[in-house]
Design an enzyme around this catalytic site. Sequence first.
Site, mmCIF file in Angstrom:
data_model
loop_
_atom_site.group_PDB
_atom_site.id
_atom_site.type_symbol
_atom_site.label_atom_id
_atom_site.label_comp_id
_atom_site.label_asym_id
_atom_site.label_seq_id
_atom_site.Cartn_x
_atom_site.Cartn_y
_atom_site.Cartn_z
ATOM 1 N N ARG A 219 5.539 11.529 5.680
ATOM 2 C CA ARG A 219 5.752 12.729 6.497
ATOM 3 C C ARG A 219 5.194 12.539 7.905
ATOM 4 O O ARG A 219 3.993 12.382 8.101
ATOM 5 C CB ARG A 219 5.178 13.973 5.809
ATOM 6 C CG ARG A 219 3.701 13.948 5.554
ATOM 7 C CD ARG A 219 3.239 15.124 4.682
ATOM 8 N NE ARG A 219 3.641 14.912 3.301
ATOM 9 C CZ ARG A 219 2.977 15.365 2.242
ATOM 10 N NH1 ARG A 219 1.886 16.095 2.393
ATOM 11 N NH2 ARG A 219 3.399 15.119 1.020
ATOM 12 N N ASP B 195 16.309 18.188 -2.039
ATOM 13 C CA ASP B 195 15.628 18.057 -3.327
ATOM 14 C C ASP B 195 14.184 18.550 -3.323
ATOM 15 O O ASP B 195 13.619 18.859 -4.355
ATOM 16 C CB ASP B 195 15.656 16.582 -3.786
ATOM 17 C CG ASP B 195 15.103 15.633 -2.722
ATOM 18 O OD1 ASP B 195 14.710 16.104 -1.647
ATOM 19 O OD2 ASP B 195 15.080 14.409 -2.969
ATOM 20 N N HIS B 196 13.565 18.646 -2.153
ATOM 21 C CA HIS B 196 12.140 19.003 -2.099
ATOM 22 C C HIS B 196 11.918 20.514 -2.041
ATOM 23 O O HIS B 196 11.165 21.067 -2.827
ATOM 24 C CB HIS B 196 11.480 18.373 -0.872
ATOM 25 C CG HIS B 196 11.115 16.936 -1.019
ATOM 26 N ND1 HIS B 196 12.036 15.959 -1.238
ATOM 27 C CD2 HIS B 196 9.914 16.305 -0.978
ATOM 28 C CE1 HIS B 196 11.424 14.781 -1.332
ATOM 29 N NE2 HIS B 196 10.134 14.974 -1.180
ATOM 30 N N ASP C 121 11.086 9.071 3.438
ATOM 31 C CA ASP C 121 10.311 9.396 2.255
ATOM 32 C C ASP C 121 9.678 8.102 1.760
ATOM 33 O O ASP C 121 10.342 7.072 1.674
ATOM 34 C CB ASP C 121 11.216 9.979 1.163
ATOM 35 C CG ASP C 121 10.370 10.576 0.056
ATOM 36 O OD1 ASP C 121 10.191 11.805 0.039
ATOM 37 O OD2 ASP C 121 9.839 9.797 -0.766
ATOM 38 N N SER D 125 2.335 9.724 1.799
ATOM 39 C CA SER D 125 3.669 10.131 2.220
ATOM 40 C C SER D 125 4.083 9.560 3.581
ATOM 41 O O SER D 125 3.244 9.158 4.385
ATOM 42 C CB SER D 125 3.671 11.654 2.283
ATOM 43 O OG SER D 125 4.603 12.127 3.196
ATOM 44 N N ARG E 174 1.754 10.512 -7.806
ATOM 45 C CA ARG E 174 0.590 10.837 -6.970
ATOM 46 C C ARG E 174 -0.230 11.939 -7.616
ATOM 47 O O ARG E 174 0.342 12.948 -8.065
ATOM 48 C CB ARG E 174 1.031 11.311 -5.578
ATOM 49 C CG ARG E 174 1.595 10.193 -4.791
ATOM 50 C CD ARG E 174 1.896 10.549 -3.353
ATOM 51 N NE ARG E 174 2.302 9.321 -2.705
ATOM 52 C CZ ARG E 174 3.185 9.233 -1.731
ATOM 53 N NH1 ARG E 174 3.726 10.314 -1.236
ATOM 54 N NH2 ARG E 174 3.477 8.065 -1.215
HETATM 55 C C1 MIC Z 1 5.742 12.958 -1.251
HETATM 56 O O1 MIC Z 1 5.963 12.516 -2.368
HETATM 57 O O2 MIC Z 1 4.602 13.075 -0.776
HETATM 58 C C2 MIC Z 1 6.924 13.369 -0.419
HETATM 59 C C3 MIC Z 1 6.917 14.830 -0.331
HETATM 60 O O3 MIC Z 1 8.114 12.972 -1.036
HETATM 61 C C4 MIC Z 1 6.777 12.677 0.943
HETATM 62 C C5 MIC Z 1 7.702 13.134 1.961
HETATM 63 C C6 MIC Z 1 7.333 14.455 2.550
HETATM 64 O O4 MIC Z 1 6.159 14.716 2.799
HETATM 65 O O5 MIC Z 1 8.258 15.203 2.823
HETATM 66 C C7 MIC Z 1 6.833 11.160 0.918
HETATM 67 O O6 MIC Z 1 6.484 10.568 -0.082
HETATM 68 O O7 MIC Z 1 7.124 10.529 1.946
HETATM 69 FE FE1 SF4 Z 2 9.976 14.085 -4.617
HETATM 70 FE FE2 SF4 Z 2 8.064 12.665 -3.353
HETATM 71 FE FE3 SF4 Z 2 7.689 13.634 -5.816
HETATM 72 FE FE4 SF4 Z 2 9.365 11.666 -5.454
HETATM 73 S S1 SF4 Z 2 7.167 11.597 -5.090
HETATM 74 S S2 SF4 Z 2 9.703 13.472 -6.736
HETATM 75 S S3 SF4 Z 2 10.270 12.160 -3.493
HETATM 76 S S4 SF4 Z 2 7.978 14.805 -3.959
#
Ligand code: MIC
Ligand code: SF4
Length: 645
Positions: A537, A64-65, A119, A535, A379
């Site tokens: 990550r 999905d990313h 995530d 995140s 975010r």
């Molecule tokens: C995000 O919203 O920052 C992400 C991308 O979903 C991350 C995960 C990632 O960095 O792959 C998260 O929230 O953990």
């Molecule tokens: Fe995707 Fe992270 Fe954004 Fe949710 S907050 S839509 S999991 S990138």
Amino acid sequence: MGLTIAEKIIQKHLVSGEMTAGAEIGLKIDQTLTQDATGTMAYLQFEAMGVERVKTELSVAYIDHNTLQAGYENADDHRYIQTVTKKHGIRFSRPGNGICHQVHLERFAVPGKTLIGSDSHTPTAGGIGMLAMGAGGLDVAVAMGGGAYFITMPKCIRVELTGRLRDYVSAKDVILEVLRRLSVKGGVGYVVEYGGEGVKTLSVPQRATITNMGAELGATTSIFPSDEVTRAFLKAEGREGDFVELFPDADANYEKVIKIDLDELQPLAACPHSPDNVKSVKELAGKKIDQICIGSCTNSSMLDMLTVAAMLKGKTVHPDVSLSISPGSKQVYTMLARCGALADMIAAGARILECACGPCIGMGFSPRSAGVSLRTFNRNFLARSGTADAQVFLVSPETAAASAIAGVFTDPTTLGSAPEVRLPERFLVDDNLIELPVAAEAAGSVAVERGPNIKPVPTQTPLVRDLKAELILKVGDDITTDHIMPAGTKVLPYRSNVPKLSEFCFTVCDPTFPERAKAAGGGVIVGGVNYGQGSSREHAALVPQYLGVKAVVAKSFARIHVANLINFGIVPLTFKQAEDYEKFAQGDEMEIRGLADAVRSKTEVTLENVTTGERVTVELTLTERQRGILLAGGALNYAKSGAEE
Ligand code: MIC
Ligand code: SF4
């Protein structure tokens, strides 16, 4: 004494430790999820562990990313995940099936069970009464292999909801109000539990919006009771059999109680660049807007989409505004198409995107320079949109739709009464985009495909005895993982290629960081409070480790990030006196004599600034298990040494 909802689930899943706040506990994990930006690394680590078959009740890999495929890299990662999951017993949710949290809520989340996901917004499933937590990919790999997930036993905050949301006031406004009161660090060490009469008035997707964005509080997770509303949602998904009722005991103990009267809430917005920088939309009314994005795992349910479609119906998006809409799942997208609501969106001028994370993670739709962007996401960290000087505001779908038509910030409650939106009694269920793994006996016939973008996981070396290193970067408070390891179109394709990824590390704060870190042969980082928020990550630890970072000294750390630092052998040290932070400057020579000894058995150690001669005390808040991991140089080495079953 009675138990909270979280404590009830923890008690049933406890495999080690005691349920006293602050103690380390190990939990049995029933379900796991991964997404593609963290998943490739998680599965590479799972493979490195040598486990043939996942041991969870259910594990799902979502794509999905990384769905903007400007080169072969993301597609390579997708194929790797598709084949590795088929072999090892994991379901594979194909690109096009939707955002992991939305799909998991619809199809798999079960009240009373445990879920960890690579995530940070995994707590979305808390909306259905599941204990769902974000974790680093390595922790998810361990849980897939049947290992426990370790957390600090949390305390509980109760959010007592009364009344009912007024027209055009949204679940998003509830969580923005909680963020306004608690801040992005207010949830650290807590589970946030929702209760009170007002809960009954909120549907499961509304509850999930609230628990989703609870991640921004720094909380371990957020959770709602499982009640008749939950049963109705599961029934609509054809899964009534998964329902169990779940309430806290009447005499459960909550450390803090926050009261919110839903009747009194008004539309809110988180202003740049932090989700807790909250103002009322009324205060911002009239401000010109360039772009609006509706979607993300926070606000992409059928309810959100139908509300937006009803508000756009028969209108035209303001000529100065570019509006994107991404439905959260194939289920939502298909239902929208069938009922005609999608046509209302298209006719109004919305630019419809695929059901994926999209603009939320900077995958397209970056605002114009210095542009004002309203997003229904969770975010608004600096530069996350892909435009460094953009002003990103986080709002509800109602505020977004009203503002899209007006071209300026608009309080939707000024529009009179809201259109009536009815959810279908039965959702459209078709899991045709979820691939099942092969049976264990056939696993040998599946070849795992690794494209050239997939590089091996870097090796880990045991902890140095004494530390002598340069302070290569000093940063302030609330540094996010988007500062440490940015995402977006240019960077995300390299999530499985650490050498390439390292060229982007900390570049949001200092473009020269990767080069300087390499030239210095690594070093130490100094940070302020809540270091590593955001995140899950693990790349925000893995890449600094690759660049030779040995320790991070900060005033305090965010929960998932500190676990990731330990997993990758970087020692997290906390200033005993916060003001000692001032005694260090970038470029100073640092020394910790007997670092390994301290990690083995001490709770404090002396950090010397060799350049100035200052000496300060730093603390090590570590469990026995974490000490073992750090001494081994990281969790993979630790696991290989047989220290963990
Ligand atoms: C995000 O919203 O920052 C992400 C991308 O979903 C991350 C995960 C990632 O960095 O792959 C998260 O929230 O953990
Ligand atoms: Fe995707 Fe992270 Fe954004 Fe949710 S907050 S839509 S999991 S990138």
